[in-house]
Write an enzyme that holds these catalytic residues in place. Structure first.
Site, PDB file in Angstrom:
ATOM      1  N   ARG A  56       0.487  -1.442   0.263  1.00  0.00           N
ATOM      2  CA  ARG A  56      -0.001   0.169   0.644  1.00  0.00           C
ATOM      3  C   ARG A  56       0.557   1.474   0.200  1.00  0.00           C
ATOM      4  NH1 ARG A  56      -5.853  -0.806   2.998  1.00  0.00           N
ATOM      5  NH2 ARG A  56      -6.276  -3.369   2.625  1.00  0.00           N
ATOM      6  N   SER A 113       3.907  15.252  12.938  1.00  0.00           N
ATOM      7  CA  SER A 113       3.265  16.221  13.533  1.00  0.00           C
ATOM      8  C   SER A 113       2.270  16.810  14.167  1.00  0.00           C
ATOM      9  CB  SER A 113       3.224  16.889  12.064  1.00  0.00           C
ATOM     10  OG  SER A 113       2.354  16.530  11.522  1.00  0.00           O
ATOM     11  N   MET A 124      -3.094  12.489  16.399  1.00  0.00           N
ATOM     12  CA  MET A 124      -4.266  11.518  16.034  1.00  0.00           C
ATOM     13  C   MET A 124      -4.035  10.062  15.655  1.00  0.00           C
ATOM     14  SD  MET A 124      -5.861  13.052  12.476  1.00  0.00           S
ATOM     15  CE  MET A 124      -7.924  11.759  12.816  1.00  0.00           C
ATOM     16  N   GLU A 125      -2.378   9.930  17.021  1.00  0.00           N
ATOM     17  CA  GLU A 125      -2.494   8.951  17.291  1.00  0.00           C
ATOM     18  C   GLU A 125      -1.913   7.353  18.770  1.00  0.00           C
ATOM     19  OE1 GLU A 125      -2.187   9.698  12.874  1.00  0.00           O
ATOM     20  OE2 GLU A 125      -0.308  10.150  14.197  1.00  0.00           O
ATOM     21  N   ASP A 143       1.606  22.902  12.571  1.00  0.00           N
ATOM     22  CA  ASP A 143       0.363  24.499  12.576  1.00  0.00           C
ATOM     23  C   ASP A 143      -0.059  24.387  14.021  1.00  0.00           C
ATOM     24  OD1 ASP A 143      -2.330  23.216  13.190  1.00  0.00           O
ATOM     25  OD2 ASP A 143      -0.607  21.347  12.365  1.00  0.00           O
TER      26      ASP A 143
END
Length: 238
Positions: free
Chosen positions: A44, A91, A181-182, A205
């Site tokens: 993938r 990030s 997110m992890e 950001d």
């Protein structure tokens, strides 16, 4: 032997793997910081590489976006390829005025709105924390290079586009050093399988001010974070 998501063989990966979300960043890390690099997987287009850093065998592989994707790759690396330590190099967004774009943060723990750790922990709260020695070594590595880092709780969000932006004010109040997110999921995987994990993030950001880096910068810069992670591996061997 190969797994459904990693077409490598036992021995192809080092015992320590750096994991950025973006496979292009994985390629950048391997080509920029490692010697004698070999690509070991590409299912993938989630590239994995193994090489050496100052003579120490280290691997790097992308993990995709979000807890489910990260958990799949991390679980297979630990269970099927003998990986002992995983360092996320990714990030995050900042919500606190004292944390700026391009600052490096170390996730000592990770809050989350995901139920993934409750699922694995029989619906009880699980304190998703990093391995202490990995946190300490990352901070020492940063100090040795004169890099200021912030250490604290990350927030691992299920939704990138949140319907409730007021949550960012609450995160700020509770001292969250970065939103990603992890991390909470990877800390849960590490605990479940007896491995060790740490998330080191660069602020890409600022959610409050709107300042942000470009996608190209996120893929091919943030070198301070990479050096902290790599140096921390060497410190962990001492």
């Amino acid at each position: 032997m190969a797994t459904p998501h990693i077409n490598a063989e036992m021995g192809d990966f080092a015992d320590v793997v750096l994991m950025p979300g973006d496979p292009i960043r994985a390629k950048y890390i391997a080509e920029t910081f490692l010697d004698d690099v070999v690509q070991v997987c590409d299912v993938r287009n989630m590239y994995g590489f193994t090489g050496t850093y100052k003579g120490r065998k280290i691997s790097v592989m992308g993990h995709g976006m979000g807890i489910p994707s990260c958990s799949i790759y991390m679980t297979e690396l630990i269970k099927d390829f003998g990986v002992k330590k995983v360092i996320r190099v990714g990030s995050c967004g900042a919500v606190n005025e004292g944390i700026k774009v391009r600052d490096v943060v170390i996730g000592m723990g990770a809050c989350t709105d995901s139920k993934v750790n409750r699922i694995r922990f029989k619906d009880h709260d699980f304190a998703a924390i990093a391995d202490y020695e990995m946190v300490r070594n990352a901070e020492l590595a940063a100090q040795a290079r004169g890099i200021d880092v912030k250490v604290g709780n990350l927030f691992s969000a299920e939704l990138f586009y949140t319907p409730d932006p007021s949550m960012f004010d609450l995160m700020d109040k509770y001292g969250i050093v970065g939103v990603e997110m992890e991390a909470a999921g990877m800390y849960g995987v590490a605990a479940e399988y007896g491995a060790k994990a740490l998330a080191i993030c660069t602020v890409s950001d600022h959610i409050k001010t709107g300042e942000q880096t470009t996608s190209d910068e996120r893929a091919t810069t943030f070198d301070e974070m990479m050096l902290i992670a790599l140096d921390s591996v060497l410190l962990g061997d001492k």
